[in-house]
Design an enzyme around this catalytic site. Structure first.
Site, PDB file in Angstrom:
ATOM      1  N   GLY A  31       0.839  -1.191   0.000  1.00 20.04           N
ATOM      2  CA  GLY A  31       0.000   0.000   0.000  1.00 20.04           C
ATOM      3  C   GLY A  31       0.876   1.243   0.000  1.00 20.04           C
ATOM      4  O   GLY A  31       2.075   1.181  -0.285  1.00 20.04           O
ATOM      5  N   SER A  32       0.297   2.357   0.328  1.00 19.42           N
ATOM      6  CA  SER A  32       1.047   3.609   0.357  1.00 19.42           C
ATOM      7  C   SER A  32       1.998   3.611   1.550  1.00 19.42           C
ATOM      8  O   SER A  32       1.568   3.655   2.708  1.00 19.42           O
ATOM      9  CB  SER A  32       0.090   4.795   0.453  1.00 19.42           C
ATOM     10  OG  SER A  32       0.815   5.993   0.624  1.00 19.42           O
ATOM     11  N   THR A  33       3.290   3.565   1.280  1.00 17.24           N
ATOM     12  CA  THR A  33       4.275   3.551   2.366  1.00 17.24           C
ATOM     13  C   THR A  33       4.334   4.883   3.099  1.00 17.24           C
ATOM     14  O   THR A  33       4.787   4.948   4.245  1.00 17.24           O
ATOM     15  CB  THR A  33       5.670   3.220   1.810  1.00 17.24           C
ATOM     16  OG1 THR A  33       5.992   4.137   0.762  1.00 17.24           O
ATOM     17  CG2 THR A  33       5.703   1.803   1.256  1.00 17.24           C
TER      18      THR A  33
END
Length: 220
Positions: A211-213
């Protein structure tokens, strides 16, 4: 001694040497690989005579234990049924092992060196495995299972202790009951269910895109 006899003698010596080399390779250098081969049922049958150690959660709940079977053999029981199915796994002679039952098999069977095993046999000591206490938390596991099942989706959920890295909960849904999994009909039915794949541990056996880090940085 004539040449044909010498040649025959030399051939016998060479073949005997090859036999010794390959026998030593399989019985000494590759003994562990042969022992741990999933197709080798001899090890599983031998381990039936060992009372495997118990597996408990960090708060002491019993997750796996051994019960006496026929003769001098033992079977495995899982008191929490499907709750810890994927992380604890199973251990049966007919279908092998999975989860902690597989990765911690040496400890659970109390595996020793051949010399120590022979010495204990002479002393008449019974073979027993070592008990294992995990970092799993029974309440955290139940909360994770309830949340994932309530979502109505297939998936996995893992909770870690941020200080130690210990696994507090590990859930994969759909799940299964490891008790009686060695029944051919039950195992075949679960194995055929390709849509839900209940025997697959989605937390460790599947790959997912990250996912969005940056969300971690934002949340911090």
């Amino acid at each position: 001694m004539n040449r044909p006899v010498l040649r025959l003698y030399g051939l016998v010596v060479v073949l005997f040497g090859v036999l010794v080399v390959f026998t030593s390779r399989w019985t000494v250098f590759e003994a562990e690989a042969l022992r741990d081969n999933e197709l080798n049922r001899r090890e599983l049958l031998q381990e039936q005579k060992i009372r495997r150690g118990t597996i408990r959660s960090a708060d002491g709940e019993l997750l796996a234990r051994s019960v006496a079977g026929r003769g001098d053999t033992f079977g495995r029981r899982y008191p929490t049924a499907a709750l810890f199915a994927h992380v604890i796994g199973y251990s049966y002679t007919t279908i092998g092992r999975a989860g902690l039952e597989r990765s911690r098999n040496d400890e659970l069977t109390g595996r020793r060196t051949e010399l120590v095993s022979a010495f204990e046999s002479i002393l008449g000591r019974s073979e027993e495995g070592d008990d294992i206490r995990t970092t799993l938390d029974a309440r955290a596991q139940q909360v994770a299972v309830t949340a994932l099942r309530g979502s109505g989706h297939r998936g996995a959920l893992v909770a870690l202790d941020v200080k130690t890295g210990g696994v507090l909960a590990l859930v994969s849904e759909p799940s299964y009951d490891p008790n009686g999994l060695d029944d051919p009909v039950t195992f075949a039915r679960l194995n055929r269910d390709e849509e839900n794949a209940p025997l697959v541990n989605r937390a460790t056996q599947n790959g997912y895109p990250p996912g969005s880090t940056m969300k971690v940085v934002t949340a911090a």
